[in-house]
Motif scaffolding. Structure first.
Motif, PDB file in Angstrom:
ATOM      1  N   SER A  18       0.819  -1.218   0.000  1.00 41.84           N
ATOM      2  CA  SER A  18       0.000   0.000   0.000  1.00 41.84           C
ATOM      3  C   SER A  18       0.849   1.262   0.000  1.00 41.84           C
ATOM      4  CB  SER A  18      -0.935   0.004   1.216  1.00 41.84           C
ATOM      5  OG  SER A  18      -1.826  -1.078   1.170  1.00 41.84           O
ATOM      6  N   LEU A  19       2.058   1.162   0.551  1.00 38.52           N
ATOM      7  CA  LEU A  19       2.938   2.328   0.613  1.00 38.52           C
ATOM      8  C   LEU A  19       3.573   2.660  -0.741  1.00 38.52           C
ATOM      9  CD1 LEU A  19       4.784   1.528   3.967  1.00 38.52           C
ATOM     10  CD2 LEU A  19       2.892   3.134   3.616  1.00 38.52           C
ATOM     11  N   CYS A  20       3.400   1.779  -1.718  1.00 42.00           N
ATOM     12  CA  CYS A  20       4.059   1.954  -3.013  1.00 42.00           C
ATOM     13  C   CYS A  20       3.147   2.575  -4.063  1.00 42.00           C
ATOM     14  CB  CYS A  20       4.578   0.612  -3.521  1.00 42.00           C
ATOM     15  SG  CYS A  20       5.795  -0.134  -2.418  1.00 42.00           S
ATOM     16  N   GLY A  21       1.923   2.932  -3.696  1.00 38.06           N
ATOM     17  CA  GLY A  21       1.013   3.571  -4.646  1.00 38.06           C
ATOM     18  C   GLY A  21       1.288   5.050  -4.758  1.00 38.06           C
ATOM     19  N   PRO A  22       0.644   5.745  -5.709  1.00 39.77           N
ATOM     20  CA  PRO A  22      -0.318   5.209  -6.660  1.00 39.77           C
ATOM     21  C   PRO A  22       0.359   4.470  -7.810  1.00 39.77           C
ATOM     22  CG  PRO A  22       0.055   7.509  -7.131  1.00 39.77           C
ATOM     23  CD  PRO A  22       0.854   7.192  -5.896  1.00 39.77           C
ATOM     24  N   THR A  23      -0.466   3.814  -8.626  1.00 33.34           N
ATOM     25  CA  THR A  23       0.045   3.189  -9.833  1.00 33.34           C
ATOM     26  C   THR A  23       0.340   4.284 -10.853  1.00 33.34           C
ATOM     27  OG1 THR A  23      -1.284   1.213  -9.432  1.00 33.34           O
ATOM     28  CG2 THR A  23      -0.429   1.530 -11.669  1.00 33.34           C
ATOM     29  N   VAL A  24       1.604   4.431 -11.195  1.00 34.24           N
ATOM     30  CA  VAL A  24       2.016   5.469 -12.148  1.00 34.24           C
ATOM     31  C   VAL A  24       2.139   4.821 -13.529  1.00 34.24           C
ATOM     32  CG1 VAL A  24       3.784   7.142 -12.769  1.00 34.24           C
ATOM     33  CG2 VAL A  24       3.205   6.769 -10.358  1.00 34.24           C
ATOM     34  N   PHE A  25       1.327   5.305 -14.452  1.00 40.26           N
ATOM     35  CA  PHE A  25       1.277   4.715 -15.786  1.00 40.26           C
ATOM     36  C   PHE A  25       2.280   5.406 -16.696  1.00 40.26           C
ATOM     37  CE2 PHE A  25      -2.547   3.496 -13.781  1.00 40.26           C
ATOM     38  CZ  PHE A  25      -2.945   2.316 -14.370  1.00 40.26           C
ATOM     39  N   ALA A  26       3.162   4.600 -17.274  1.00 36.58           N
ATOM     40  CA  ALA A  26       4.181   5.112 -18.188  1.00 36.58           C
ATOM     41  C   ALA A  26       4.497   4.013 -19.193  1.00 36.58           C
ATOM     42  CB  ALA A  26       5.422   5.553 -17.431  1.00 36.58           C
ATOM     43  N   ASP A  27       5.551   4.229 -19.980  1.00 35.03           N
ATOM     44  CA  ASP A  27       5.844   3.266 -21.043  1.00 35.03           C
ATOM     45  C   ASP A  27       6.241   1.901 -20.481  1.00 35.03           C
ATOM     46  OD1 ASP A  27       8.057   4.568 -20.060  1.00 35.03           O
ATOM     47  OD2 ASP A  27       9.218   4.380 -21.900  1.00 35.03           O
ATOM     48  N   GLN A  28       6.830   1.862 -19.271  1.00 39.07           N
ATOM     49  CA  GLN A  28       7.191   0.589 -18.657  1.00 39.07           C
ATOM     50  C   GLN A  28       6.191   0.260 -17.552  1.00 39.07           C
ATOM     51  OE1 GLN A  28       9.608  -1.373 -19.772  1.00 39.07           O
ATOM     52  NE2 GLN A  28      10.206   0.095 -21.348  1.00 39.07           N
ATOM     53  N   ILE A  29       4.937   0.035 -17.935  1.00 40.20           N
ATOM     54  CA  ILE A  29       3.876  -0.148 -16.946  1.00 40.20           C
ATOM     55  C   ILE A  29       4.084  -1.412 -16.119  1.00 40.20           C
ATOM     56  CG2 ILE A  29       2.410  -1.320 -18.637  1.00 40.20           C
ATOM     57  CD1 ILE A  29       1.326   0.942 -15.687  1.00 40.20           C
ATOM     58  N   CYS A  31       6.585  -2.341 -14.678  1.00 41.24           N
ATOM     59  CA  CYS A  31       7.470  -2.046 -13.545  1.00 41.24           C
ATOM     60  C   CYS A  31       6.755  -1.275 -12.443  1.00 41.24           C
ATOM     61  CB  CYS A  31       8.684  -1.250 -14.014  1.00 41.24           C
ATOM     62  SG  CYS A  31       9.730  -2.132 -15.188  1.00 41.24           S
ATOM     63  N   ALA A  32       5.504  -0.888 -12.679  1.00 44.74           N
ATOM     64  CA  ALA A  32       4.768  -0.080 -11.709  1.00 44.74           C
ATOM     65  C   ALA A  32       4.018  -0.966 -10.730  1.00 44.74           C
ATOM     66  CB  ALA A  32       3.793   0.845 -12.433  1.00 44.74           C
ATOM     67  N   ALA A  33       3.924  -0.479  -9.486  1.00 43.69           N
ATOM     68  CA  ALA A  33       3.111  -1.192  -8.494  1.00 43.69           C
ATOM     69  C   ALA A  33       1.634  -0.982  -8.816  1.00 43.69           C
ATOM     70  CB  ALA A  33       3.433  -0.648  -7.103  1.00 43.69           C
ATOM     71  N   PRO A  34       0.794  -1.986  -8.574  1.00 46.05           N
ATOM     72  CA  PRO A  34       1.087  -3.315  -8.037  1.00 46.05           C
ATOM     73  C   PRO A  34       1.348  -4.378  -9.112  1.00 46.05           C
ATOM     74  CG  PRO A  34      -1.265  -2.984  -8.057  1.00 46.05           C
ATOM     75  CD  PRO A  34      -0.653  -1.723  -8.610  1.00 46.05           C
ATOM     76  N   PHE A  35       1.461  -3.949 -10.377  1.00 44.87           N
ATOM     77  CA  PHE A  35       1.718  -4.934 -11.434  1.00 44.87           C
ATOM     78  C   PHE A  35       2.998  -5.723 -11.160  1.00 44.87           C
ATOM     79  CE2 PHE A  35      -0.967  -1.840 -13.667  1.00 44.87           C
ATOM     80  CZ  PHE A  35      -1.882  -2.682 -14.266  1.00 44.87           C
ATOM     81  N   ASN A  36       4.039  -5.017 -10.723  1.00 44.83           N
ATOM     82  CA  ASN A  36       5.310  -5.708 -10.494  1.00 44.83           C
ATOM     83  C   ASN A  36       5.220  -6.695  -9.331  1.00 44.83           C
ATOM     84  OD1 ASN A  36       5.030  -3.663  -8.636  1.00 44.83           O
ATOM     85  ND2 ASN A  36       7.076  -2.813  -8.901  1.00 44.83           N
ATOM     86  N   PHE A  37       4.430  -6.356  -8.294  1.00 41.45           N
ATOM     87  CA  PHE A  37       4.291  -7.285  -7.169  1.00 41.45           C
ATOM     88  C   PHE A  37       3.647  -8.599  -7.612  1.00 41.45           C
ATOM     89  CE2 PHE A  37       3.670  -3.200  -4.569  1.00 41.45           C
ATOM     90  CZ  PHE A  37       5.033  -3.062  -4.402  1.00 41.45           C
ATOM     91  N   SER A  38       2.674  -8.494  -8.505  1.00 42.41           N
ATOM     92  CA  SER A  38       1.922  -9.685  -8.896  1.00 42.41           C
ATOM     93  C   SER A  38       2.743 -10.646  -9.746  1.00 42.41           C
ATOM     94  CB  SER A  38       0.661  -9.268  -9.657  1.00 42.41           C
ATOM     95  OG  SER A  38       0.990  -8.626 -10.872  1.00 42.41           O
ATOM     96  N   GLU A  39       3.949 -10.219 -10.138  1.00 43.01           N
ATOM     97  CA  GLU A  39       4.786 -11.067 -10.980  1.00 43.01           C
ATOM     98  C   GLU A  39       5.962 -11.686 -10.228  1.00 43.01           C
ATOM     99  OE1 GLU A  39       5.984  -8.657 -14.243  1.00 43.01           O
ATOM    100  OE2 GLU A  39       3.956  -8.382 -15.037  1.00 43.01           O
ATOM    101  N   VAL A  40       6.075 -11.420  -8.915  1.00 36.44           N
ATOM    102  CA  VAL A  40       7.223 -11.920  -8.148  1.00 36.44           C
ATOM    103  C   VAL A  40       7.085 -13.401  -7.831  1.00 36.44           C
ATOM    104  CG1 VAL A  40       8.479 -11.716  -5.974  1.00 36.44           C
ATOM    105  CG2 VAL A  40       7.763  -9.655  -7.203  1.00 36.44           C
TER     106      VAL A  40
END
Length: 202
Positions: A18-29, A31-40
């Motif tokens: 929760s401390l890593c939000g918000p989800t920042v949308f950019a070209d390397q999406i 790598c953004a939380a929480p997308f990156n967490f769901s891939e660990v």
């Protein structure tokens, strides 16, 4: 031997995520939380997908003025490198935005859209449209729309926001050159917006 972080309780992981939000949308999406967490790993993915509030804070900031001239790109045929010119990246960001909206379930949304460019790509116009479709879930919504060129998707938006039971902060700023294109006025039923503490429309 299991890593200590993999032994953390789901509730503890959730607080950290929760401390890593918000989800920042950019070209390397990815790598953004929480997308990156769901891939660990499987357990992190479970925590990410089981907690809708992790997906409810969205930020898309795009600033692109005039494309650099030949002084910076002296080689003929070399395009401006900004990702706004890449339909595939814009579409990927749109898909990710929709994923967040879907995965956030019924959680109140915290939205930031800061768009400054001459022309808005189709994918980003769809991001705006999708955001307005969820206006009944807004908790905070800050939109800076500094796009001067007409965009049919935007001009046809329904700005009749109706009741906003979750709304705490609302901020709209629309480029002067674009206001004349808007077909519908911005209407807000304030009677149900009891948590509202700040509103600014320019």
């Amino acid at each position: 031997m299991t890593s200590a972080i993999l032994r953390l309780a789901p509730d503890v992981l959730f607080e950290i995520f929760s401390l890593c939000g918000p989800t920042v949308f950019a070209d390397q999406i990815s790598c953004a939380a929480p997308f990156n967490f769901s891939e660990v790993c499987r357990s992190w993915r479970a925590v990410s997908l089981e907690r809708p509030s992790l997906w409810a804070s969205l930020n898309l900031t795009v600033y692109h003025g005039a494309c650099p001239d030949s002084l910076f790109f002296p080689t003929p045929g070399v395009p401006c490198p900004h990702f706004i010119h890449s339909p595939s990246i814009c579409d990927r960001i749109l898909r990710a935005w929709k994923h967040c909206i879907e995965r956030s379930s019924k959680c109140p949304l915290d939205i930031t859209l800061d768009l400054t460019t001459d022309t808005l790509p189709t994918g980003f116009a769809e991001v705006v449209r999708t955001t307005f479709e969820e206006h009944h879930r807004w908790r905070t919504c800050c939109i800076d729309y500094m796009v001067t060129t007409d965009n049919l998707t935007i001009t046809e938006l329904d700005f009749s926001l109706g009741c906003q039971p979750n709304l705490e902060i609302l901020s709209f700023r629309i480029a002067d050159g674009f206001r004349s294109y808007l077909e519908n006025p911005i209407l807000l039923d304030m009677s149900a917006s009891t948590p509202l503490t700040k509103m600014k429309i320019l």
